[in-house]
Write an enzyme that holds these catalytic residues in place. Structure first.
Site, mmCIF file in Angstrom:
data_model
loop_
_atom_site.group_PDB
_atom_site.id
_atom_site.type_symbol
_atom_site.label_atom_id
_atom_site.label_comp_id
_atom_site.label_asym_id
_atom_site.label_seq_id
_atom_site.Cartn_x
_atom_site.Cartn_y
_atom_site.Cartn_z
ATOM 1 N N LYS A 229 0.768 -1.219 -0.275
ATOM 2 C CA LYS A 229 0.006 0.024 -0.070
ATOM 3 C C LYS A 229 1.001 1.274 -0.027
ATOM 4 C CE LYS A 229 -3.968 -1.557 -0.529
ATOM 5 N NZ LYS A 229 -4.611 -2.684 0.417
ATOM 6 N N LYS B 4 -3.245 -11.933 -7.896
ATOM 7 C CA LYS B 4 -4.465 -12.303 -7.612
ATOM 8 C C LYS B 4 -5.552 -11.613 -8.366
ATOM 9 C CE LYS B 4 -5.437 -9.961 -3.509
ATOM 10 N NZ LYS B 4 -6.692 -9.855 -2.686
ATOM 11 N N LYS C 253 -10.346 -6.438 -5.850
ATOM 12 C CA LYS C 253 -11.312 -5.471 -6.461
ATOM 13 C C LYS C 253 -11.186 -4.196 -7.435
ATOM 14 C CE LYS C 253 -13.841 -6.043 -2.334
ATOM 15 N NZ LYS C 253 -13.349 -6.079 -1.199
HETATM 16 P P1 ADP Z 1 -9.866 -7.502 -2.295
HETATM 17 O O1 ADP Z 1 -8.596 -8.056 -2.154
HETATM 18 O O2 ADP Z 1 -10.546 -7.914 -3.832
HETATM 19 O O3 ADP Z 1 -10.186 -6.067 -1.817
HETATM 20 P P2 ADP Z 1 -11.030 -8.171 0.111
HETATM 21 O O4 ADP Z 1 -9.743 -7.661 0.609
HETATM 22 O O5 ADP Z 1 -12.346 -7.367 0.824
HETATM 23 O O6 ADP Z 1 -11.030 -8.416 -1.380
HETATM 24 O O7 ADP Z 1 -11.217 -9.838 0.555
HETATM 25 C C1 ADP Z 1 -12.419 -10.331 1.058
HETATM 26 C C2 ADP Z 1 -11.882 -11.752 1.201
HETATM 27 O O8 ADP Z 1 -11.868 -12.248 -0.222
HETATM 28 C C3 ADP Z 1 -10.810 -12.221 1.810
HETATM 29 O O9 ADP Z 1 -11.144 -13.363 2.687
HETATM 30 C C4 ADP Z 1 -9.637 -12.609 0.825
HETATM 31 O O10 ADP Z 1 -8.749 -13.622 1.032
HETATM 32 C C5 ADP Z 1 -10.698 -12.966 -0.285
HETATM 33 N N1 ADP Z 1 -9.928 -12.908 -1.750
HETATM 34 C C6 ADP Z 1 -9.831 -11.614 -2.327
HETATM 35 N N2 ADP Z 1 -9.198 -11.807 -3.539
HETATM 36 C C7 ADP Z 1 -9.033 -13.199 -3.526
HETATM 37 C C8 ADP Z 1 -8.336 -13.974 -4.623
HETATM 38 N N3 ADP Z 1 -7.842 -13.219 -5.843
HETATM 39 N N4 ADP Z 1 -8.327 -15.436 -4.459
HETATM 40 C C9 ADP Z 1 -8.621 -15.670 -3.430
HETATM 41 N N5 ADP Z 1 -9.132 -15.135 -2.102
HETATM 42 C C10 ADP Z 1 -9.266 -13.945 -2.355
#
Ligand code: ADP
Ligand code: TRP
Length: 335
Positions: free
Chosen positions: A115, A198, A201
Protein backbone atom coordinates in the site's frame (compact mmCIF):
# COMPACT_ATOMS: atom_id res chain seq x y z
CA UNK A 1 -25.11 -29.46 14.58
CA UNK A 2 -22.27 -27.21 15.69
CA UNK A 3 -18.89 -28.92 15.37
CA UNK A 4 -17.19 -28.55 18.81
CA UNK A 5 -18.92 -25.15 18.98
CA UNK A 6 -16.03 -23.47 17.19
CA UNK A 7 -16.91 -19.89 16.35
CA UNK A 8 -16.43 -18.61 12.80
CA UNK A 9 -15.75 -14.97 11.84
CA UNK A 10 -14.94 -13.38 8.49
CA UNK A 11 -15.32 -10.02 6.77
CA UNK A 12 -15.18 -8.44 3.34
CA UNK A 13 -14.26 -4.79 2.79
CA UNK A 14 -16.87 -2.56 1.18
CA UNK A 15 -14.53 -1.23 -1.46
CA UNK A 16 -16.21 -2.26 -4.71
CA UNK A 17 -17.79 -5.08 -6.62
CA UNK A 18 -17.13 -8.62 -5.43
CA UNK A 19 -15.37 -10.97 -7.81
CA UNK A 20 -14.55 -14.64 -8.34
CA UNK A 21 -11.58 -14.33 -5.95
CA UNK A 22 -13.85 -13.23 -3.13
CA UNK A 23 -16.29 -15.99 -3.99
CA UNK A 24 -13.87 -18.92 -4.15
CA UNK A 25 -11.47 -17.62 -1.49
CA UNK A 26 -14.06 -16.66 1.07
CA UNK A 27 -17.81 -16.65 0.32
CA UNK A 28 -18.04 -20.26 -0.84
CA UNK A 29 -16.65 -21.33 2.52
CA UNK A 30 -19.06 -19.07 4.41
CA UNK A 31 -21.96 -20.79 2.71
CA UNK A 32 -20.62 -24.26 3.47
CA UNK A 33 -19.93 -23.41 7.12
CA UNK A 34 -23.26 -21.81 7.93
CA UNK A 35 -25.03 -25.08 8.77
CA UNK A 36 -22.33 -26.42 11.07
CA UNK A 37 -20.92 -23.52 13.09
CA UNK A 38 -22.02 -20.36 14.87
CA UNK A 39 -21.03 -17.83 12.17
CA UNK A 40 -20.41 -14.07 12.31
CA UNK A 41 -19.94 -12.50 8.88
CA UNK A 42 -19.62 -8.77 8.41
CA UNK A 43 -18.99 -5.93 5.99
CA UNK A 44 -15.65 -4.37 6.92
CA UNK A 45 -16.70 -0.76 6.32
CA UNK A 46 -14.21 0.72 8.82
CA UNK A 47 -11.41 -1.06 6.97
CA UNK A 48 -12.56 0.59 3.73
CA UNK A 49 -11.97 4.06 5.25
CA UNK A 50 -8.19 3.67 4.91
CA UNK A 51 -8.63 4.76 1.28
CA UNK A 52 -11.12 7.60 2.04
CA UNK A 53 -14.18 6.56 -0.03
CA UNK A 54 -16.72 9.26 -0.91
CA UNK A 55 -19.30 9.37 1.94
CA UNK A 56 -22.06 9.32 -0.70
CA UNK A 57 -20.91 5.89 -1.90
CA UNK A 58 -20.62 4.09 1.43
CA UNK A 59 -24.21 2.92 1.83
CA UNK A 60 -24.41 1.46 -1.69
CA UNK A 61 -21.06 -0.30 -1.20
CA UNK A 62 -22.24 -1.90 2.04
CA UNK A 63 -25.58 -2.93 0.48
CA UNK A 64 -23.70 -4.45 -2.43
CA UNK A 65 -21.46 -6.65 -0.30
CA UNK A 66 -24.46 -7.77 1.70
CA UNK A 67 -26.61 -8.49 -1.38
CA UNK A 68 -23.88 -10.36 -3.21
CA UNK A 69 -23.21 -12.55 -0.18
CA UNK A 70 -26.87 -13.41 0.25
CA UNK A 71 -27.19 -14.03 -3.50
CA UNK A 72 -24.24 -16.42 -3.25
CA UNK A 73 -26.13 -18.50 -0.71
CA UNK A 74 -25.58 -16.94 2.71
CA UNK A 75 -28.75 -17.24 4.80
CA UNK A 76 -29.30 -14.34 7.24
CA UNK A 77 -31.50 -16.66 9.32
CA UNK A 78 -28.59 -19.01 9.90
CA UNK A 79 -25.68 -16.60 10.37
CA UNK A 80 -25.19 -13.25 12.06
CA UNK A 81 -24.67 -10.71 9.28
CA UNK A 82 -23.70 -7.15 10.24
CA UNK A 83 -21.73 -4.02 9.50
CA UNK A 84 -18.45 -3.67 11.42
CA UNK A 85 -19.24 -0.02 12.29
CA UNK A 86 -22.40 -1.11 14.13
CA UNK A 87 -20.32 -2.86 16.81
CA UNK A 88 -18.54 -0.27 19.02
CA UNK A 89 -16.97 -3.12 21.00
CA UNK A 90 -14.70 -3.74 17.97
CA UNK A 91 -12.92 -0.35 18.11
CA UNK A 92 -12.70 -0.72 21.89
CA UNK A 93 -10.87 -4.03 21.57
CA UNK A 94 -8.81 -2.53 18.71
CA UNK A 95 -7.59 0.17 21.12
CA UNK A 96 -6.62 -2.43 23.72
CA UNK A 97 -4.78 -4.56 21.14
CA UNK A 98 -2.96 -1.52 19.75
CA UNK A 99 -1.07 -1.38 23.05
CA UNK A 100 0.26 -4.88 22.34
CA UNK A 101 1.15 -4.27 18.66
CA UNK A 102 4.59 -2.95 17.79
CA UNK A 103 5.33 -0.37 15.14
CA UNK A 104 8.22 -2.43 13.78
CA UNK A 105 6.16 -5.56 13.16
CA UNK A 106 3.32 -3.55 11.59
CA UNK A 107 5.72 -1.83 9.19
CA UNK A 108 6.98 -5.22 8.02
CA UNK A 109 3.56 -6.53 6.90
CA UNK A 110 3.71 -7.14 3.11
CA UNK A 111 0.21 -5.72 2.47
CA UNK A 112 1.24 -2.52 4.29
CA UNK A 113 4.43 -2.27 2.24
CA UNK A 114 2.42 -2.77 -0.97
CA UNK A 115 0.00 0.00 0.00
CA UNK A 116 2.87 2.38 0.79
CA UNK A 117 4.37 1.64 -2.61
CA UNK A 118 1.05 2.12 -4.43
CA UNK A 119 0.01 5.23 -2.56
CA UNK A 120 2.93 7.01 -0.88
CA UNK A 121 0.83 10.10 -0.16
CA UNK A 122 -1.69 8.29 2.01
CA UNK A 123 0.27 6.29 4.56
CA UNK A 124 -2.16 6.84 7.42
CA UNK A 125 -2.09 5.21 10.86
CA UNK A 126 -5.24 3.24 10.01
CA UNK A 127 -3.35 1.56 7.22
CA UNK A 128 -0.47 0.70 9.55
CA UNK A 129 -2.79 -0.75 12.19
CA UNK A 130 -5.07 -2.50 9.65
CA UNK A 131 -4.05 -5.96 11.00
CA UNK A 132 -4.86 -4.86 14.57
CA UNK A 133 -8.41 -3.89 13.59
CA UNK A 134 -8.73 -7.19 11.75
CA UNK A 135 -7.55 -9.05 14.87
CA UNK A 136 -10.17 -7.15 16.91
CA UNK A 137 -12.89 -8.19 14.39
CA UNK A 138 -11.96 -11.82 14.97
CA UNK A 139 -11.13 -11.86 18.67
CA UNK A 140 -14.22 -9.88 19.69
CA UNK A 141 -16.21 -13.10 19.06
CA UNK A 142 -13.46 -15.38 20.41
CA UNK A 143 -13.41 -17.06 17.00
CA UNK A 144 -11.35 -20.14 16.17
CA UNK A 145 -11.92 -20.39 12.42
CA UNK A 146 -11.56 -17.65 9.83
CA UNK A 147 -12.49 -18.53 6.23
CA UNK A 148 -10.27 -16.34 4.02
CA UNK A 149 -8.18 -16.48 0.86
CA UNK A 150 -4.45 -17.10 0.83
CA UNK A 151 -3.64 -13.38 0.81
CA UNK A 152 -4.86 -13.10 4.43
CA UNK A 153 -2.55 -15.76 5.91
CA UNK A 154 -0.12 -13.24 7.35
CA UNK A 155 -2.88 -11.13 8.90
CA UNK A 156 -4.17 -14.24 10.65
CA UNK A 157 -0.72 -14.98 12.01
CA UNK A 158 -0.66 -11.51 13.52
CA UNK A 159 -4.11 -12.03 15.04
CA UNK A 160 -2.74 -15.17 16.72
CA UNK A 161 0.24 -13.21 18.04
CA UNK A 162 -1.95 -10.49 19.51
CA UNK A 163 -4.25 -13.11 21.10
CA UNK A 164 -1.23 -14.85 22.65
CA UNK A 165 0.21 -11.60 23.95
CA UNK A 166 -3.07 -10.61 25.55
CA UNK A 167 -3.53 -14.06 27.09
CA UNK A 168 -0.04 -14.20 28.55
CA UNK A 169 -0.10 -10.65 29.90
CA UNK A 170 -3.63 -10.54 31.30
CA UNK A 171 -5.01 -14.09 31.43
CA UNK A 172 -6.62 -16.59 29.09
CA UNK A 173 -9.42 -15.07 27.03
CA UNK A 174 -8.84 -15.65 23.33
CA UNK A 175 -8.48 -18.86 21.29
CA UNK A 176 -5.84 -18.65 18.54
CA UNK A 177 -7.77 -18.18 15.28
CA UNK A 178 -6.80 -20.32 12.29
CA UNK A 179 -7.41 -19.56 8.61
CA UNK A 180 -9.87 -21.99 7.07
CA UNK A 181 -10.71 -23.43 3.69
CA UNK A 182 -12.71 -26.54 2.85
CA UNK A 183 -10.08 -27.77 0.39
CA UNK A 184 -6.59 -28.70 1.59
CA UNK A 185 -5.09 -25.29 1.01
CA UNK A 186 -6.15 -21.65 1.09
CA UNK A 187 -7.24 -20.40 -2.32
CA UNK A 188 -5.65 -17.80 -4.56
CA UNK A 189 -7.78 -16.99 -7.60
CA UNK A 190 -5.52 -15.71 -10.36
CA UNK A 191 -6.03 -12.54 -12.35
CA UNK A 192 -6.83 -12.97 -16.07
CA UNK A 193 -3.87 -10.83 -17.15
CA UNK A 194 -1.45 -13.73 -16.77
CA UNK A 195 0.82 -11.71 -14.48
CA UNK A 196 0.72 -14.32 -11.72
CA UNK A 197 -1.12 -11.84 -9.45
CA UNK A 198 -4.45 -12.41 -7.72
CA UNK A 199 -7.81 -11.13 -8.88
CA UNK A 200 -8.69 -8.10 -6.78
CA UNK A 201 -11.43 -5.50 -6.48
CA UNK A 202 -9.44 -2.48 -7.54
CA UNK A 203 -6.53 -3.65 -9.66
CA UNK A 204 -7.07 -4.16 -13.37
CA UNK A 205 -10.84 -4.38 -13.85
CA UNK A 206 -10.36 -6.04 -17.24
CA UNK A 207 -8.61 -9.00 -15.68
CA UNK A 208 -11.17 -9.49 -12.93
CA UNK A 209 -14.52 -11.27 -13.28
CA UNK A 210 -17.06 -9.57 -11.05
CA UNK A 211 -20.20 -11.26 -9.76
CA UNK A 212 -22.08 -8.30 -11.29
CA UNK A 213 -20.56 -8.70 -14.79
CA UNK A 214 -23.00 -9.27 -17.66
CA UNK A 215 -22.51 -12.14 -20.09
CA UNK A 216 -20.84 -10.04 -22.74
CA UNK A 217 -18.27 -8.45 -20.44
CA UNK A 218 -17.30 -11.89 -19.18
CA UNK A 219 -16.84 -13.14 -22.75
CA UNK A 220 -14.75 -10.10 -23.68
CA UNK A 221 -12.50 -10.30 -20.63
CA UNK A 222 -11.86 -14.02 -20.99
CA UNK A 223 -11.20 -13.85 -24.74
CA UNK A 224 -8.57 -11.15 -24.10
CA UNK A 225 -6.58 -13.31 -21.68
CA UNK A 226 -3.00 -13.88 -22.77
CA UNK A 227 -2.18 -17.13 -24.59
CA UNK A 228 0.35 -18.18 -27.23
CA UNK A 229 0.46 -20.46 -30.25
CA UNK A 230 0.45 -23.58 -28.07
CA UNK A 231 3.03 -26.12 -26.87
CA UNK A 232 5.31 -27.75 -29.43
CA UNK A 233 6.54 -30.64 -27.31
CA UNK A 234 4.24 -33.20 -25.70
CA UNK A 235 3.81 -32.93 -21.91
CA UNK A 236 5.72 -29.67 -21.67
CA UNK A 237 5.61 -27.35 -18.69
CA UNK A 238 2.75 -24.83 -18.76
CA UNK A 239 3.65 -21.16 -18.90
CA UNK A 240 2.23 -19.29 -15.89
CA UNK A 241 -0.49 -17.49 -17.89
CA UNK A 242 -1.80 -20.81 -19.26
CA UNK A 243 -1.64 -22.48 -15.85
CA UNK A 244 -3.74 -19.54 -14.56
CA UNK A 245 -6.42 -20.21 -17.17
CA UNK A 246 -6.51 -23.86 -16.18
CA UNK A 247 -6.78 -22.95 -12.50
CA UNK A 248 -9.76 -20.70 -13.30
CA UNK A 249 -11.32 -23.46 -15.38
CA UNK A 250 -11.02 -25.88 -12.45
CA UNK A 251 -13.22 -23.52 -10.42
CA UNK A 252 -16.15 -23.23 -12.80
CA UNK A 253 -16.00 -26.07 -15.33
CA UNK A 254 -16.84 -29.78 -15.06
CA UNK A 255 -13.81 -31.97 -14.20
CA UNK A 256 -14.21 -33.86 -17.50
CA UNK A 257 -14.00 -30.58 -19.45
CA UNK A 258 -10.79 -29.59 -17.66
CA UNK A 259 -9.32 -33.05 -18.20
CA UNK A 260 -10.10 -32.90 -21.93
CA UNK A 261 -8.29 -29.57 -22.38
CA UNK A 262 -5.36 -30.80 -20.27
CA UNK A 263 -5.06 -33.81 -22.54
CA UNK A 264 -5.12 -31.52 -25.59
CA UNK A 265 -2.37 -29.42 -24.01
CA UNK A 266 -0.25 -32.49 -23.33
CA UNK A 267 -0.77 -33.76 -26.89
CA UNK A 268 -0.08 -30.31 -28.38
CA UNK A 269 -3.55 -30.24 -29.97
CA UNK A 270 -4.97 -27.53 -27.77
CA UNK A 271 -6.77 -24.56 -29.33
CA UNK A 272 -6.71 -21.77 -26.79
CA UNK A 273 -9.57 -19.97 -28.54
CA UNK A 274 -11.82 -22.97 -27.87
CA UNK A 275 -10.60 -23.26 -24.31
CA UNK A 276 -11.34 -19.59 -23.60
CA UNK A 277 -14.80 -19.86 -25.21
CA UNK A 278 -15.61 -22.81 -22.96
CA UNK A 279 -14.20 -21.03 -19.90
CA UNK A 280 -16.25 -17.90 -20.66
CA UNK A 281 -19.49 -19.88 -21.05
CA UNK A 282 -18.91 -21.78 -17.81
CA UNK A 283 -18.15 -18.54 -15.95
CA UNK A 284 -21.30 -16.98 -17.38
CA UNK A 285 -23.43 -19.90 -16.16
CA UNK A 286 -21.83 -19.59 -12.76
CA UNK A 287 -22.16 -15.81 -12.39
CA UNK A 288 -25.63 -15.29 -13.91
CA UNK A 289 -27.85 -16.57 -11.06
CA UNK A 290 -25.79 -14.72 -8.42
CA UNK A 291 -25.87 -11.49 -10.46
CA UNK A 292 -29.61 -11.64 -10.99
CA UNK A 293 -30.42 -12.39 -7.36
CA UNK A 294 -28.05 -9.70 -6.08
CA UNK A 295 -29.50 -7.08 -8.42
CA UNK A 296 -32.97 -7.62 -6.96
CA UNK A 297 -31.72 -7.67 -3.36
CA UNK A 298 -29.74 -4.44 -3.71
CA UNK A 299 -32.97 -2.60 -4.46
CA UNK A 300 -34.73 -3.96 -1.39
CA UNK A 301 -33.42 -1.46 1.16
CA UNK A 302 -36.01 -2.31 3.86
CA UNK A 303 -34.97 -5.96 3.77
CA UNK A 304 -31.24 -5.16 3.92
CA UNK A 305 -31.79 -2.69 6.75
CA UNK A 306 -33.71 -5.22 8.81
CA UNK A 307 -30.97 -7.81 8.25
CA UNK A 308 -28.29 -5.31 9.34
CA UNK A 309 -30.25 -4.23 12.41
CA UNK A 310 -30.88 -7.73 13.63
CA UNK A 311 -27.29 -8.74 12.89
CA UNK A 312 -25.97 -5.74 14.82
CA UNK A 313 -28.07 -6.63 17.88
CA UNK A 314 -26.91 -10.26 17.85
CA UNK A 315 -23.26 -9.40 17.24
CA UNK A 316 -23.22 -6.69 19.93
CA UNK A 317 -24.75 -9.01 22.50
CA UNK A 318 -22.01 -11.55 21.77
CA UNK A 319 -19.22 -8.95 21.69
CA UNK A 320 -20.30 -7.40 25.00
CA UNK A 321 -19.22 -10.45 26.99
CA UNK A 322 -15.71 -10.43 25.48
CA UNK A 323 -15.23 -6.73 26.18
CA UNK A 324 -16.40 -6.96 29.78
CA UNK A 325 -14.01 -9.89 30.36
CA UNK A 326 -11.15 -8.01 28.67
CA UNK A 327 -11.77 -4.92 30.82
CA UNK A 328 -11.78 -7.02 33.98
CA UNK A 329 -8.55 -8.81 33.04
CA UNK A 330 -6.80 -5.53 32.20
CA UNK A 331 -7.94 -4.08 35.55
CA UNK A 332 -10.50 -1.57 34.26
CA UNK A 333 -12.92 -2.29 37.08
CA UNK A 334 -13.35 0.75 39.31
CA UNK A 335 -16.79 0.65 40.87
P1 ADP B 1 -10.05 -7.55 -2.35
O1 ADP B 1 -8.69 -8.09 -2.05
O2 ADP B 1 -10.54 -7.94 -3.68
O3 ADP B 1 -10.21 -6.07 -2.07
P2 ADP B 1 -11.08 -8.17 0.25
O4 ADP B 1 -9.77 -7.66 0.69
O5 ADP B 1 -12.27 -7.47 0.78
O6 ADP B 1 -11.06 -8.23 -1.33
O7 ADP B 1 -11.19 -9.71 0.57
C1 ADP B 1 -12.31 -10.39 1.05
C2 ADP B 1 -12.03 -11.87 1.07
O8 ADP B 1 -11.81 -12.36 -0.26
C3 ADP B 1 -10.78 -12.25 1.86
O9 ADP B 1 -11.04 -13.46 2.58
C4 ADP B 1 -9.74 -12.50 0.80
O10 ADP B 1 -8.75 -13.43 1.20
C5 ADP B 1 -10.58 -13.07 -0.32
N1 ADP B 1 -9.95 -12.83 -1.63
C6 ADP B 1 -9.82 -11.64 -2.28
N2 ADP B 1 -9.21 -11.81 -3.49
C7 ADP B 1 -8.95 -13.14 -3.60
C8 ADP B 1 -8.35 -13.96 -4.63
N3 ADP B 1 -7.95 -13.45 -5.78
N4 ADP B 1 -8.24 -15.30 -4.39
C9 ADP B 1 -8.70 -15.84 -3.22
N5 ADP B 1 -9.28 -15.13 -2.24
C10 ADP B 1 -9.41 -13.80 -2.42
N1 TRP C 1 -8.54 -7.90 5.76
C1 TRP C 1 -9.51 -8.65 5.03
C2 TRP C 1 -9.21 -8.45 3.53
O1 TRP C 1 -8.62 -7.47 3.14
C3 TRP C 1 -10.91 -8.24 5.34
C4 TRP C 1 -11.18 -8.43 6.79
C5 TRP C 1 -11.30 -7.45 7.73
C6 TRP C 1 -11.32 -9.69 7.48
N2 TRP C 1 -11.52 -8.01 8.95
C7 TRP C 1 -11.55 -9.36 8.84
C8 TRP C 1 -11.28 -11.02 7.08
C9 TRP C 1 -11.73 -10.35 9.81
C10 TRP C 1 -11.48 -12.01 8.07
C11 TRP C 1 -11.69 -11.67 9.41
O2 TRP C 1 -9.58 -9.28 2.78
Amino acid sequence: MAIENKIVVSGIRSTGKLHLGNYFGAMQNYVKMQDDYPCYFFVADYHSLTTHPDPKDLRASVYRVLSENIAAGLDPEKVTLYAQSDIPEIPELYLMLNMLAYKGELEKVPTFKDKVRQNPNNVNAGLLTYPVLMAADILIHRASLVPVGKDQEQHLEMARNFAQRFNSRYGELFPEPQPFNFGDALVKVMSLDGSGGKMSKSENENATIYLADDDDSIRKKVMKAKTDSGPIEANSLMPEYIASLFSLMRLVSAPATVAAFEEHFNQCTIRYGDMKKQLAEDMIEFVRPIREKAKALELDAPLLQSILKRGAEQARAHAAFTISEARKLIGINYY
